[in-house]
Design an enzyme around this catalytic site. Structure first.
Site, short mmCIF file in Angstrom:
data_model
loop_
_atom_site.label_atom_id
_atom_site.label_comp_id
_atom_site.label_asym_id
_atom_site.label_seq_id
_atom_site.Cartn_x
_atom_site.Cartn_y
_atom_site.Cartn_z
N GLU A 196 -111.56 10.39 1.96
CA GLU A 196 -111.57 11.75 1.40
C GLU A 196 -111.57 12.84 2.47
OE1 GLU A 196 -114.77 11.77 -1.47
OE2 GLU A 196 -113.73 10.36 -2.78
N GLU A 315 -110.00 4.34 -5.03
CA GLU A 315 -111.32 4.51 -5.64
C GLU A 315 -111.16 5.30 -6.93
OE1 GLU A 315 -114.53 5.76 -2.94
OE2 GLU A 315 -115.22 7.10 -4.53
#
Length: 541
Positions: A196, A315
């Site tokens: 991220e 994810e």
């Protein structure tokens, strides 16, 4: 005047009519060619780094489910993974960019993660000891798992303003760690770079050009360290939200061919863990279908800027902030989860990693008892029944019924997933083959859009229609006592529970005459396998 009032009342009723639709539905499977393809180990689950101190208010949902403290000797955990034969496991998450590795030239004390108000994401840096890494790999080998490991991509960078980190990646610690892993023969089949940090980032971000240069460096390290290995690992990145398509396009172009094997992205499309509207969103198939925009955009970006790469969901937990304690571990969540698997597959997503295997409120396994939650069985059924080839479908009827078709996982035929979102309507679904069907009139929805209708129909088994009694396999999933927020899932009316010996129960179908309509109860899910379906697109290449 009366006619005008009646017309207004009719218009007001239209949303209700269309929301429930006709109970009789036709699904036409187009078996002549596959429209997308997944990896054989499409189903994936994550093991995260969050320590017990990870809390949202008074809720501390992670317990001892971290890479660093998970009980790897728990027999339920091993049985749950072995049942997939194999299960792909991603070791990674938010705190992976805070982890160092106690190996090689590292001279820091190997201390655990701890709460730190000044630390990134609220935690200090932590350390993975090689003793724990050895234990983790013995566990992975014993369960037959396929491992993805997420590397720390912030090492060596300097934190700038507004969460932007500058400078090149320091690869020394990661290289020593990978070299140790290779020397031990540990089964890491993919290395993921960062978590991220793409685009706007979550807490931290890195420029796409610098990220690309670091990927090229890491690819060189992997090529060197695995030069004598029979199998070569994949390099995947960046494991972030697809909120800045230009960043991803620049990453692919700047890193160039033969560097990034898979573009990983994360998706949490239901809201935060404390959002009271999670259940309503899951019950709304139109809302859920909005996620297709992300999958479509990722596919387009790869085709335009990096066709050598492929799309992975690195994810996805539906609900961010560790999931919803009221919904994410219940039967209802499978209406989101299975729809996501079907939707992602249609857009050539090769791997889909569920957050999490265990931990948070969205674990496939309960973090305290290690007993499977309903989504575990949904994932296992998909893995056992749905093959890699994705087939297009035409469907007429209510938008409250969704359908996805794949080549059958083992052997000839096709597998169909049906999801009934209606709380009141039982759908009687007829499945047909598109062979010899002439579509000329309006009324049939093609993968979600209205196109044509059947002028005439044929048996679903196409040209193989013969005499004799043929059957199909049906796996109907419902909630215990009709409570869709139950944590117990029924398969064909029987509860799915760990056996007395601690094993995952066998998932057995019921056999039904092949030409009988499929009866799908309100708020239920069904996998249906047609072993004799004539689908040339599924023939061995």
């Amino acid at each position: 005047m009366v006619l005008g009032v009646l017309w207004i009342l009719l218009l007001c009723c239209l949303p209700v009519v269309f929301s429930q639709g006709n109970g009789n539905v036709t699904v036409i499977i187009q078996g002549s060619v596959t429209v997308a393809e997944t990896d054989d180990s499409f189903i994936c689950a994550t093991i995260d780094w969050w320590p017990p101190e990870k809390c949202i208010g008074k809720d501390c949902p992670w317990g001892r489910a971290s890479v660093l403290n998970l009980d790897l000797k728990n027999p339920y955990l091993s049985a749950a993974i072995k049942a997939f034969n194999p299960l792909r496991i991603r070791i990674g998450g938010t705190l992976q960019d805070r982890i160092t590795y106690d190996v090689g030239s590292s001279n820091q004390d190997c201390v655990p993660l701890s709460v730190s108000a000044s630390g990134l994401f609220g935690f200090s840096t932590g350390c993975l000891s090689m003793q724990r890494w050895d234990e983790m790999n013995r566990f992975l080998q014993n369960t037959g798992a396929i491992a993805i490991f997420g590397l720390n991509a912030l090492q060596g960078r300097q934190q700038g303003s507004e969460g932007f980190w500058q400078g090149p990646w320091n690869s020394t610690n990661a290289r020593d760690f990978i070299e140790y892993t290779v020397s031990k023969g540990y089964p890491v089949t993919s290395w993921e770079f960062g978590n991220e940090l793409s685009g706007h980032g979550i807490g931290a971000s890195v420029d796409s050009d610098q990220y690309a240069r670091d990927l090229i460096s890491l690819k060189g390290i992997l090529g060197n360290l695995y030069r004598n290995s029979e199998t070569k690992p994949l390099l995947v990145a960046p494991g972030g939200f697809f909120n800045d398509p230009q960043w991803y396009a620049e990453l692919l172009e700047a890193s160039g061919p033969n560097v990034l094997d898979a573009l990983t992205h994360h998706i949490y499309n239901l809201g935060g863990g404390d959002d009271p509207h999670i259940a309503d969103r899951i019950k709304d198939p139109i809302y859920l279908s909005g996620a297709a925009d992300t999958f479509r955009a990722v596919q387009h970006t790869i085709e335009e800027h990096g066709p050598w790469s492929s799309a992975w969901v690195g994810e996805a937990g539906g609900v961010y902030n560790s999931g919803s304690s009221l919904v994410s571990n219940t039967f209802l969540n499978s209406f989101w989860y299975l729809d996501q698997l079907g939707m992602a597959s249609k857009y050539n997503t090769k791997v889909y990693c569920r957050q999490a295997l265990i931990g948070g409120n969205y674990g496939l396994l309960d973090k305290e008892t290690f007993i499977p939650n309903p989504d575990y069985y949904s994932a296992l059924l998909w893995h056992q029944l749905m093959g890699t080839g994705v087939l297009a479908i035409d469907i007429n009827g209510s938008p409250f019924l969704k359908a996805y078709a794949h080549c059958r996982k083992s052997g000839p035929g096709v597998a169909l997933l049906l999801i009934n979102y209606s709380e009141t309507t039982t759908f009687n679904t007829t499945v047909q083959n598109d062979l010899n069907i002439d579509l000329t009139e309006k009324g049939v929805r093609k993968d979600g859009s209205f196109t044509r209708n059947m002028k005439r129909s044929v048996s679903w088994i196409g040209r193989k229609a013969l005499g004799g009694f043929l059957t199909r396999e049906e796996y109907h999933l419902t909630a215990k006592d009709g409570d869709y927020l139950s944590r117990i899932m029924l398969l064909n009316g029987s509860p799915l529970q760990i056996t007395e010996s601690g094993e995952i129960p066998e998932l057995r179908p019921v056999f039904v005459a092949v030409n009988a309509p499929i009866t799908l109860a309100p708020m239920s899910i069904a996998f249906v396998v047609f072993p004799h379906f004539e689908a040339h697109g599924c023939d061995p290449k």
